[in-house]
Design a protein around this motif. Structure first.
Motif, PDB file in Angstrom:
ATOM      1  N   TYR A 269       0.775   9.194  -8.272  1.00 61.37           N
ATOM      2  CA  TYR A 269       0.640   7.776  -8.559  1.00 61.37           C
ATOM      3  C   TYR A 269      -0.636   7.251  -7.910  1.00 61.37           C
ATOM      4  O   TYR A 269      -0.950   7.590  -6.769  1.00 61.37           O
ATOM      5  CB  TYR A 269       1.845   6.993  -8.030  1.00 61.37           C
ATOM      6  N   GLU A 270      -1.347   6.430  -8.664  1.00 60.89           N
ATOM      7  CA  GLU A 270      -2.591   5.843  -8.169  1.00 60.89           C
ATOM      8  C   GLU A 270      -2.339   4.409  -7.724  1.00 60.89           C
ATOM      9  O   GLU A 270      -1.797   3.588  -8.475  1.00 60.89           O
ATOM     10  CB  GLU A 270      -3.650   5.863  -9.271  1.00 60.89           C
ATOM     11  N   PHE A 271      -2.729   4.120  -6.474  1.00 68.14           N
ATOM     12  CA  PHE A 271      -2.582   2.773  -5.915  1.00 68.14           C
ATOM     13  C   PHE A 271      -3.951   2.098  -5.903  1.00 68.14           C
ATOM     14  O   PHE A 271      -4.895   2.605  -5.291  1.00 68.14           O
ATOM     15  CB  PHE A 271      -2.057   2.849  -4.475  1.00 68.14           C
ATOM     16  N   THR A 272      -4.052   0.964  -6.589  1.00 65.14           N
ATOM     17  CA  THR A 272      -5.288   0.189  -6.586  1.00 65.14           C
ATOM     18  C   THR A 272      -4.942  -1.271  -6.350  1.00 65.14           C
ATOM     19  O   THR A 272      -3.769  -1.642  -6.235  1.00 65.14           O
ATOM     20  CB  THR A 272      -6.041   0.332  -7.931  1.00 65.14           C
ATOM     21  N   ALA A 273      -5.975  -2.106  -6.311  1.00 63.27           N
ATOM     22  CA  ALA A 273      -5.761  -3.532  -6.076  1.00 63.27           C
ATOM     23  C   ALA A 273      -4.983  -4.180  -7.212  1.00 63.27           C
ATOM     24  O   ALA A 273      -4.356  -5.227  -7.032  1.00 63.27           O
ATOM     25  CB  ALA A 273      -7.103  -4.238  -5.911  1.00 63.27           C
ATOM     26  N   THR A 274      -4.992  -3.558  -8.385  1.00 69.49           N
ATOM     27  CA  THR A 274      -4.307  -4.138  -9.542  1.00 69.49           C
ATOM     28  C   THR A 274      -2.881  -3.632  -9.705  1.00 69.49           C
ATOM     29  O   THR A 274      -2.160  -4.093 -10.580  1.00 69.49           O
ATOM     30  CB  THR A 274      -5.090  -3.827 -10.834  1.00 69.49           C
ATOM     31  N   GLY A 275      -2.465  -2.667  -8.870  1.00 61.67           N
ATOM     32  CA  GLY A 275      -1.098  -2.184  -8.976  1.00 61.67           C
ATOM     33  C   GLY A 275      -0.992  -0.682  -8.824  1.00 61.67           C
ATOM     34  O   GLY A 275      -1.913  -0.012  -8.338  1.00 61.67           O
ATOM     35  N   VAL A 276       0.137  -0.143  -9.268  1.00 64.24           N
ATOM     36  CA  VAL A 276       0.436   1.282  -9.153  1.00 64.24           C
ATOM     37  C   VAL A 276       0.693   1.841 -10.545  1.00 64.24           C
ATOM     38  O   VAL A 276       1.384   1.218 -11.356  1.00 64.24           O
ATOM     39  CB  VAL A 276       1.678   1.515  -8.268  1.00 64.24           C
ATOM     40  N   ARG A 277       0.123   3.013 -10.830  1.00 63.65           N
ATOM     41  CA  ARG A 277       0.377   3.619 -12.131  1.00 63.65           C
ATOM     42  C   ARG A 277       0.612   5.113 -11.990  1.00 63.65           C
ATOM     43  O   ARG A 277       0.047   5.777 -11.115  1.00 63.65           O
ATOM     44  CB  ARG A 277      -0.773   3.374 -13.107  1.00 63.65           C
TER      45      ARG A 277
ATOM     46  N   GLY B  93       0.805  -1.204   0.000  1.00 67.25           N
ATOM     47  CA  GLY B  93       0.000   0.000   0.000  1.00 67.25           C
ATOM     48  C   GLY B  93       0.843   1.261   0.000  1.00 67.25           C
ATOM     49  O   GLY B  93       2.075   1.223  -0.040  1.00 67.25           O
ATOM     50  N   LYS B  94       0.127   2.398   0.061  1.00 71.61           N
ATOM     51  CA  LYS B  94       0.798   3.701  -0.001  1.00 71.61           C
ATOM     52  C   LYS B  94       1.749   3.904   1.178  1.00 71.61           C
ATOM     53  O   LYS B  94       2.832   4.452   1.015  1.00 71.61           O
ATOM     54  CB  LYS B  94      -0.252   4.817  -0.032  1.00 71.61           C
ATOM     55  N   THR B  95       1.328   3.496   2.359  1.00 69.61           N
ATOM     56  CA  THR B  95       2.174   3.705   3.539  1.00 69.61           C
ATOM     57  C   THR B  95       3.479   2.930   3.414  1.00 69.61           C
ATOM     58  O   THR B  95       4.562   3.458   3.699  1.00 69.61           O
ATOM     59  CB  THR B  95       1.433   3.287   4.820  1.00 69.61           C
TER      60      THR B  95
ATOM     61  N   GLU C 233      -9.791  14.363 -16.644  1.00 74.10           N
ATOM     62  CA  GLU C 233     -11.119  14.890 -16.360  1.00 74.10           C
ATOM     63  C   GLU C 233     -11.651  14.387 -15.024  1.00 74.10           C
ATOM     64  O   GLU C 233     -12.466  15.046 -14.381  1.00 74.10           O
ATOM     65  CB  GLU C 233     -12.092  14.512 -17.483  1.00 74.10           C
ATOM     66  N   GLU C 234     -11.213  13.210 -14.636  1.00 74.80           N
ATOM     67  CA  GLU C 234     -11.641  12.685 -13.343  1.00 74.80           C
ATOM     68  C   GLU C 234     -10.585  11.724 -12.802  1.00 74.80           C
ATOM     69  O   GLU C 234      -9.727  11.245 -13.554  1.00 74.80           O
ATOM     70  CB  GLU C 234     -12.986  11.967 -13.444  1.00 74.80           C
ATOM     71  N   PHE C 235     -10.646  11.500 -11.495  1.00 78.08           N
ATOM     72  CA  PHE C 235      -9.766  10.536 -10.843  1.00 78.08           C
ATOM     73  C   PHE C 235     -10.630   9.356 -10.431  1.00 78.08           C
ATOM     74  O   PHE C 235     -11.390   9.429  -9.465  1.00 78.08           O
ATOM     75  CB  PHE C 235      -9.098  11.170  -9.620  1.00 78.08           C
ATOM     76  N   GLU C 236     -10.524   8.296 -11.192  1.00 83.41           N
ATOM     77  CA  GLU C 236     -11.416   7.152 -11.017  1.00 83.41           C
ATOM     78  C   GLU C 236     -11.375   6.609  -9.596  1.00 83.41           C
ATOM     79  O   GLU C 236     -12.397   6.172  -9.055  1.00 83.41           O
ATOM     80  CB  GLU C 236     -11.027   6.063 -12.020  1.00 83.41           C
ATOM     81  N   ASN C 237     -10.198   6.670  -8.982  1.00 79.53           N
ATOM     82  CA  ASN C 237     -10.041   6.152  -7.631  1.00 79.53           C
ATOM     83  C   ASN C 237     -10.992   6.831  -6.646  1.00 79.53           C
ATOM     84  O   ASN C 237     -11.464   6.231  -5.691  1.00 79.53           O
ATOM     85  CB  ASN C 237      -8.589   6.359  -7.180  1.00 79.53           C
ATOM     86  N   PHE C 238     -11.253   8.137  -6.873  1.00 77.77           N
ATOM     87  CA  PHE C 238     -12.154   8.891  -6.011  1.00 77.77           C
ATOM     88  C   PHE C 238     -13.526   9.075  -6.659  1.00 77.77           C
ATOM     89  O   PHE C 238     -14.570   8.862  -6.035  1.00 77.77           O
ATOM     90  CB  PHE C 238     -11.581  10.286  -5.722  1.00 77.77           C
TER      91      PHE C 238
END
Length: 423
Positions: free
Chosen positions: A374-382, A2-4, A391-396
């Motif tokens: 960088y976006e952290f999701t269950a599928t990885g980091v990009r 995770g991010k931490t 236009e939008e941040f899918e994570n939020f």
């Protein structure tokens, strides 16, 4: 991961770089030549390539035994030698060498003891056109001002100059500060936790202790930072913070923190309190507890990296926006900032700041190259690239859109059932 933990990994590198790495670009023999000649030139590109190669090789080699990382994370399951790897690459080093010059005075301890003077002014300055770092070392007569300068052995002087050169070539190597998400509780129970850590043989992971402590090193480092920085509460922010930053801080922290050394007690005084009443730190709001470490960091001289976990913690959305503005301004003053966040408000305000920076830039780049998200999701980091082009941040936004969509569906359902949305 995770991010931490990603922030932990960055801090693990910074801690090793600041406390254990020896550049060895400038030796005692080099210093003797500099003293004799008064001037020297260093080709920056060649020296930088040599330095970066050395840092990468030595840091990545820590994975072979893994004892540094095991001691850092304090979790044998989290870091497993031969399985887990934390590595750096050449792309992890900034290309821009921003230090224009530095001035530093020192006294040759041996010459001073013999009454021979020995006070020097050392200067390192970049000649960008020629691609060199110019060094000068001029001896001066000892007077009332310079005689009080701390005398150093030439070996210690050579090592310090070595760090100055390395600092110039690969970015600032001052002590970095990590403000963990656990900081609110740590701030309150600082004395108790510190006593426990001392009993458990608290030490820097670079020193390879014989036993593992209970807390991850970033937690221990934060406690050390607090204990060693409480005296800064009597100092101003000085050149570290812009006038705009100081105005933002006055909104975030409308009063002032203080430290009662006699009772080893932190206190807080409300702004414009004529009676100068102090409130025990344990009784102040959670938002102030969250900001306390940041306040101390901004009073430091020679700030290194700031790594901040969840800056939005316990803050109203308006204050989250202010923290984003403050950290952006700090980063633009060449203090590297690493943030992990769950806050939509923080990220959107960061977008606004980058957009604002583009307005006065003819090429409309602004601070884009200085801000990476960088976006952290269950599928990885990009890497999200230029965040102003999204236009939008899918994570939020996915969650926000879901909530809004359900809200309107429920309103429609209520109207279909004969209810009134005005009730």
């Amino acid at each position: 991961m995770g991010k931490t933990l990603a922030a932990y990994a960055v801090f693990a590198f910074r801690n090793w770089l600041e406390t254990s790495f020896q550049p060895n670009l400038f030796t005692l023999d080099d210093l003797h030549k500099l003293i004799a000649q008064g001037d020297a030139e260093i080709p920056t590109v060649a020296y930088r390539q040599k330095l970066v190669k050395k840092i990468i090789a030595e840091f990545n080699a820590l994975n072979t035994e893994g004892t540094y990382f095991q001691s850092f994370f304090k979790d044998e399951d989290l870091y497993q030698p031969g399985v887990t790897k934390i590595e750096i690459a050449a792309s992890d080093f900034p290309e821009d060498m921003t230090i224009a010059g530095t001035l530093w005075g020192y006294t040759d301890r041996d010459k001073f003891a013999q009454g021979q003077g020995g006070f020097y002014r050392f200067r390192a300055e970049r000649d960008q056109t020629r691609g060199i770092l110019k060094l000068s070392n001029k001896e001066e007569v000892v007077d009332d001002t310079t005689s009080s300068t701390t005398a150093m052995s030439l070996d210690a002087v050579a090592k310090r100059i070595d760090r100055v050169i390395a600092n110039f070539l690969v970015g600032n190597m001052y002590q970095s500060v990590y403000l963990p998400a656990e900081r609110i509780g740590i701030n309150v129970f600082r004395t108790r936790i510190n006593s426990q850590l001392i009993n458990e043989n608290l030490s820097n992971p670079a020193e390879q202790p014989t036993s593992l402590e209970r807390y991850p090193y970033p937690i221990e480092a934060y406690i050390r930072f607090l204990n060693g920085s409480l005296g800064l509460l009597t100092q101003d922010y000085g050149q570290n913070v812009s006038e705009l930053g100081k105005r933002i801080l006055s909104e975030l922290i409308p009063g002032k923190f203080s430290y009662d050394e006699d009772h080893n007690q932190l206190q807080y005084q409300l702004a414009n309190d004529q009676a100068a009443r102090n409130i025990k730190f344990s009784l102040v709001s959670s938002s102030l507890k969250s900001l306390f470490g940041l306040d101390l960091f901004l009073r430091k001289q020679g700030m290194g990296y700031l790594l901040l976990d969840e800056p939005e913690m316990n803050l109203h959305p308006e204050r989250q926006k202010l923290v984003a503005d403050l950290l952006f301004g700090l980063a633009m003053k060449l203090t590297p900032v690493v943030v992990s966040t769950h806050s939509d408000y923080f990220v959107k305000e960061l977008v606004n700041q980058v957009l604002q920076s583009k307005i006065s830039d003819p090429q409309h780049l602004g601070s884009t190259q200085q801000v990476s998200v960088y976006e952290f999701t269950a599928t990885g980091v990009r890497d999200l690239g230029d965040i102003t082009e999204r236009e939008e941040f899918e994570n939020f936004d996915h969650t926000t859109n879901q909530i809004n969509q359900r809200y309107y569906q429920l309103l429609d359902q209520l109207e279909d059932d004969g209810g009134s949305t005005d009730e």
